[in-house]
Design an enzyme around this catalytic site. Structure first.
Site, mmCIF file in Angstrom:
data_model
loop_
_atom_site.group_PDB
_atom_site.id
_atom_site.type_symbol
_atom_site.label_atom_id
_atom_site.label_comp_id
_atom_site.label_asym_id
_atom_site.label_seq_id
_atom_site.Cartn_x
_atom_site.Cartn_y
_atom_site.Cartn_z
ATOM 1 N N LYS A 213 -54.073 -7.286 -35.225
ATOM 2 C CA LYS A 213 -52.482 -7.424 -35.067
ATOM 3 C C LYS A 213 -51.095 -7.819 -35.779
ATOM 4 C CE LYS A 213 -50.873 -11.384 -34.232
ATOM 5 N NZ LYS A 213 -50.468 -12.680 -34.371
ATOM 6 N N LEU B 151 -48.718 -19.282 -29.594
ATOM 7 C CA LEU B 151 -49.431 -18.169 -28.415
ATOM 8 C C LEU B 151 -50.221 -16.885 -29.345
ATOM 9 C CD1 LEU B 151 -47.126 -18.236 -25.079
ATOM 10 C CD2 LEU B 151 -48.855 -20.169 -25.862
ATOM 11 N N PRO B 152 -50.867 -16.501 -28.722
ATOM 12 C CA PRO B 152 -51.668 -15.205 -29.765
ATOM 13 C C PRO B 152 -50.722 -13.924 -30.005
ATOM 14 C CG PRO B 152 -52.663 -15.889 -27.558
ATOM 15 C CD PRO B 152 -51.461 -16.464 -27.591
ATOM 16 N N THR C 215 -47.767 -16.856 -34.633
ATOM 17 C CA THR C 215 -47.008 -14.898 -35.527
ATOM 18 C C THR C 215 -47.004 -13.389 -34.779
ATOM 19 O OG1 THR C 215 -48.280 -15.861 -36.678
ATOM 20 C CG2 THR C 215 -47.824 -13.782 -37.467
ATOM 21 N N LYS D 203 -43.689 -14.269 -43.169
ATOM 22 C CA LYS D 203 -44.989 -14.152 -43.077
ATOM 23 C C LYS D 203 -46.168 -13.221 -42.656
ATOM 24 C CE LYS D 203 -48.897 -16.222 -40.665
ATOM 25 N NZ LYS D 203 -49.774 -16.425 -40.648
HETATM 26 P P1 NAD Z 1 -56.119 -18.396 -30.065
HETATM 27 O O1 NAD Z 1 -56.029 -17.474 -29.297
HETATM 28 O O2 NAD Z 1 -56.966 -19.825 -30.502
HETATM 29 O O3 NAD Z 1 -55.391 -19.510 -29.462
HETATM 30 C C1 NAD Z 1 -54.445 -19.372 -29.132
HETATM 31 C C2 NAD Z 1 -53.955 -20.446 -27.591
HETATM 32 O O4 NAD Z 1 -52.522 -19.672 -26.286
HETATM 33 C C3 NAD Z 1 -55.013 -19.909 -26.164
HETATM 34 O O5 NAD Z 1 -55.736 -21.284 -25.962
HETATM 35 C C4 NAD Z 1 -54.551 -19.404 -25.274
HETATM 36 O O6 NAD Z 1 -55.436 -19.928 -23.740
HETATM 37 C C5 NAD Z 1 -53.189 -20.080 -25.286
HETATM 38 N N1 NAD Z 1 -52.598 -18.755 -24.466
HETATM 39 C C6 NAD Z 1 -52.287 -17.918 -24.632
HETATM 40 N N2 NAD Z 1 -50.861 -17.557 -23.146
HETATM 41 C C7 NAD Z 1 -51.134 -18.903 -22.739
HETATM 42 C C8 NAD Z 1 -49.906 -19.050 -21.646
HETATM 43 N N3 NAD Z 1 -49.511 -18.011 -21.190
HETATM 44 N N4 NAD Z 1 -49.589 -19.802 -21.936
HETATM 45 C C9 NAD Z 1 -50.158 -21.068 -22.236
HETATM 46 N N5 NAD Z 1 -51.415 -20.753 -23.020
HETATM 47 C C10 NAD Z 1 -51.698 -19.725 -23.749
HETATM 48 O O7 NAD Z 1 -55.102 -18.023 -31.423
HETATM 49 P P2 NAD Z 1 -54.540 -18.637 -32.873
HETATM 50 O O8 NAD Z 1 -56.132 -19.036 -33.369
HETATM 51 O O9 NAD Z 1 -54.927 -20.835 -32.190
HETATM 52 O O10 NAD Z 1 -53.472 -18.803 -33.633
HETATM 53 C C11 NAD Z 1 -51.841 -18.968 -32.200
HETATM 54 C C12 NAD Z 1 -51.322 -18.152 -33.002
HETATM 55 O O11 NAD Z 1 -51.259 -18.522 -34.780
HETATM 56 C C13 NAD Z 1 -51.521 -16.651 -33.056
HETATM 57 O O12 NAD Z 1 -50.269 -15.890 -33.588
HETATM 58 C C14 NAD Z 1 -51.924 -16.220 -34.782
HETATM 59 O O13 NAD Z 1 -51.429 -14.776 -35.229
HETATM 60 C C15 NAD Z 1 -51.489 -17.606 -35.136
HETATM 61 N N6 NAD Z 1 -52.240 -18.126 -36.875
HETATM 62 C C16 NAD Z 1 -53.661 -18.185 -36.602
HETATM 63 C C17 NAD Z 1 -54.343 -19.226 -37.871
HETATM 64 C C18 NAD Z 1 -55.671 -19.126 -37.443
HETATM 65 O O14 NAD Z 1 -56.211 -19.410 -39.190
HETATM 66 N N7 NAD Z 1 -56.091 -19.064 -36.541
HETATM 67 C C19 NAD Z 1 -53.108 -18.840 -38.870
HETATM 68 C C20 NAD Z 1 -52.007 -18.899 -38.716
HETATM 69 C C21 NAD Z 1 -51.717 -18.115 -38.028
#
Ligand code: NAD
Length: 299
Positions: A250, A69-70, A100, A175
């Protein structure tokens, strides 16, 4: 599907969770999935997952629960409280949060899981969306060694490297250290390329030179911030589908909190946090964080 493997509930199928879930399906795991965005659930179902109506529904019958999740508020909201899934997760299931989030938040949820007799790991990842798709993520893990050994085969289906950083929350601390360095390096790389272009250089040739010189980095070689330097980088598709600027913002905020909690100074991390905040205010919060180059190029 391999019936000898545990059933996994996967919650959060965004830019990272979607491809991570796809790799678990490829490895033969049965997946029960949930996301607030129906299109993301449909994509996972097309790849072989079973759709759940809610997160509470997804964890029914699952021996492993993974969330992606975000931010902290989403993770605490998912697991804790009256409607939190901790109350419905099956006895003996292993819980892995790969989002994260703040180390304090990770510890709070892990403690609540422990109070219910459930082992939980914080296992944030590095490697970006390309690493998620290729199954080459680095997992940065906090929690007990026993829980990590139980999780290892599942993590190996999505990643290449696994680091055990310490107890609950330690994965998140590590991280944040990585992402603070990444945020600084991306801004520095964007600033350098923008300077070169403003002085008449070709961004591609400049980047090729930097990629084999002393400033080489992931920001130059994999996620180059200048459009059309690398065909697969977010910059070459309008900065979509990568690591959102607001997610980097964030993480730099979490790094600042971690620094304040121990009296550490992070001058470059704080400067970078301000740059990503300005980039967000310029309307690029949802775009890939490499779009910070636009700010540095004066756009
Ligand atoms: P994103 O916003 O693309 O995906 C998050 C998903 O969570 C969304 O699809 C959203 O609808 C869903 N969501 C939110 N609340 C929810 C709930 N209560 N129930 C079900 N689904 C829910 O974000 P992302 O890029 O996939 O990143 C996710 C995590 O990974 C974050 O913490 C980010 O910091 C970390 N991260 C991202 C990357 C990257 O390159 N994108 C790399 C490393 C780490």
């Amino acid at each position: 599907m391999n019936a000898t493997l545990p059933t996994i509930a996967f919650i959060g199928l965004g830019n990272m969770g979607g491809p991570m879930a796809a790799n678990l399906l490829k490895a033969g795991y049965a997946l029960r999935v949930f996301d607030l965005v129906p299109a993301s659930v449909e994509a996972a179902v097309a790849a072989g997952a079973q759709a759940a109506n809610s997160a509470r529904d997804a964890v029914k019958g699952a021996q492993v629960v993974i969330s992606m999740l975000p931010a902290s508020a989403h993770v605490e909201g998912l697991y804790l409280g009256e409607n939190g899934i901790l109350s419905t997760i099956e006895d003996g299931a292993l819980v892995i949060d790969s989002s994260t989030i703040a180390p304090a938040s990770a510890r709070k949820v892990a403690q609540a899981a422990a109070a219910r007799g459930l082992a939980m790991l914080d296992a944030p990842v590095s490697g970006g969306t390309a690493g998620a798709a290729a199954g080459t993520l680095t997992f940065i893990v906090g929690g007990s060694g026993n829980a990590l050994e139980r999780a290892r085969p599942v993590l190996q289906a999505m990643g290449k490297n696994i680091f055990h950083m310490g107890d609950a929350g330690a994965g998140q601390v590590a991280k944040l250290c990585n992402n603070m360095a990444l945020g600084v390096i991306m801004a520095a790389t964007g600033e350098a390329i923008a300077l070169g272009v403003a002085n008449g250089l070709d961004a591609s040739v400049l980047s090729q030179m930097m990629a084999v010189s002393t400033s080489r980095s992931w920001a130059t070689e994999v996620c180059n911030p200048w459009p059309d330097v690398l065909p697969n980088a977010p910059a070459s598709r309008g900065y979509t589908g990568g690591f959102g600027n607001d997610l980097m913002l964030k993480d730099l905020g979490l790094a600042a909190e971690a620094a304040m909690s121990v009296g550490a100074s992070i001058p470059l991390g704080e400067l970078a946090r301000n740059l990503y905040a300005m980039n967000s205010r310029a309307g690029r919060g949802k775009l890939d964080f490499s779009s910070v180059v636009k700010l540095l190029a004066g756009e």
